[in-house]
Design an enzyme around this catalytic site. Structure first.
Site, PDB file in Angstrom:
ATOM      1  N   LYS A  87       8.109  -0.909  11.655  1.00 43.54           N
ATOM      2  CA  LYS A  87       7.523  -2.051  10.956  1.00 43.54           C
ATOM      3  C   LYS A  87       6.971  -1.629   9.608  1.00 43.54           C
ATOM      4  O   LYS A  87       6.200  -0.681   9.499  1.00 43.54           O
ATOM      5  CB  LYS A  87       6.398  -2.657  11.793  1.00 43.54           C
ATOM      6  CG  LYS A  87       5.815  -3.929  11.197  1.00 43.54           C
ATOM      7  CD  LYS A  87       5.041  -4.682  12.226  1.00 43.54           C
ATOM      8  CE  LYS A  87       4.398  -5.932  11.678  1.00 43.54           C
ATOM      9  NZ  LYS A  87       5.298  -6.873  11.057  1.00 43.54           N
ATOM     10  N   GLY A 130       2.181   4.775  10.162  1.00 42.55           N
ATOM     11  CA  GLY A 130       3.244   5.764  10.333  1.00 42.55           C
ATOM     12  C   GLY A 130       4.436   5.492   9.436  1.00 42.55           C
ATOM     13  O   GLY A 130       5.011   6.403   8.838  1.00 42.55           O
ATOM     14  N   CYS A 131       4.809   4.235   9.316  1.00 40.33           N
ATOM     15  CA  CYS A 131       5.967   3.868   8.491  1.00 40.33           C
ATOM     16  C   CYS A 131       5.671   4.090   7.011  1.00 40.33           C
ATOM     17  O   CYS A 131       6.558   4.475   6.249  1.00 40.33           O
ATOM     18  CB  CYS A 131       6.363   2.425   8.765  1.00 40.33           C
ATOM     19  SG  CYS A 131       6.918   2.193  10.475  1.00 40.33           S
ATOM     20  N   THR A 132       4.419   3.886   6.615  1.00 36.74           N
ATOM     21  CA  THR A 132       4.031   4.140   5.229  1.00 36.74           C
ATOM     22  C   THR A 132       4.085   5.635   4.933  1.00 36.74           C
ATOM     23  O   THR A 132       4.609   6.054   3.897  1.00 36.74           O
ATOM     24  CB  THR A 132       2.629   3.565   4.951  1.00 36.74           C
ATOM     25  OG1 THR A 132       2.675   2.145   5.161  1.00 36.74           O
ATOM     26  CG2 THR A 132       2.173   3.867   3.542  1.00 36.74           C
ATOM     27  N   ALA A 156       7.821   6.566   4.677  1.00 29.84           N
ATOM     28  CA  ALA A 156       8.460   6.047   3.463  1.00 29.84           C
ATOM     29  C   ALA A 156       7.963   6.766   2.211  1.00 29.84           C
ATOM     30  O   ALA A 156       8.757   7.107   1.326  1.00 29.84           O
ATOM     31  CB  ALA A 156       8.218   4.547   3.346  1.00 29.84           C
TER      32      ALA A 156
END
Length: 174
Positions: A59, A64-66, A69
């Protein structure tokens, strides 16, 4: 999007064929054509003859995704020298991907796999469990595809902070 050998039931792996092999190292990468951030689209046909990384994340704009990325964004100069195209894939709609990319200055495409078709093809739309509740979601995984369209490296359940360095090391060997 068409994926001949892979089911896309929107509910994770096609359990009607439990023997269905998921793509692994040396296998042809499943074809795709997805809408992406910035009003663009990404497709395997446009990438023919060039290596690329598909990284699947749960998401946009979550911690974590930030981390993942932003790590990839920092590694882009090095990955660019290796002629590697990076594509992030999540089930988020394109407007959410645009906000995420803008907020963190992400310059690589973020693709929307809202129907989980590509995620199913790679076996990363999986059953998860949290606080006693089970649901389907995206497994944080990455696939490095060579210029011939074959998968050369796979990372499943990758740690966000380690991701960029693993990719850079493997891409250098292409």
């Amino acid at each position: 999007m068409t994926l001949d050998r892979f089911a896309a039931n929107g509910q994770g792996r096609d359990m009607s064929d439990p023997a269905r092999a998921l793509p692994g190292i040396g296998d042809p990468a499943p074809a795709f054509d997805l809408p992406a951030s910035g009003g663009t689209s990404v497709s395997s046909s446009k990438l023919a003859g060039r290596p690329y990384l598909l990284y699947f994340y749960p998401k946009a704009d979550t911690p974590g995704c930030t981390t993942q990325a932003c790590g990839i964004q920092e590694a882009l100069p090095q990955l660019g020298k290796l002629d590697l195209t990076v594509i992030g894939v999540s089930p988020d709609p394109v407007p959410a991907l645009d906000r995420f990319a803008g907020k963190f200055g992400l310059t690589f495409p973020l693709a929307s796999d809202a129907g989980h078709v590509l995620a199913d093809a790679y076996g990363v739309w999986v059953e998860k469990s949290m606080y006693g509740r089970t649901y389907f979601g995206m497994e944080r995984s990455s696939f490095l595809v060579d210029s011939e369209g074959r998968i050369r490296a796979v990372w499943r359940k990758v740690k966000p902070a380690d991701h960029a360095s693993l990719v850079a090391e493997a891409a250098a060997g292409l």
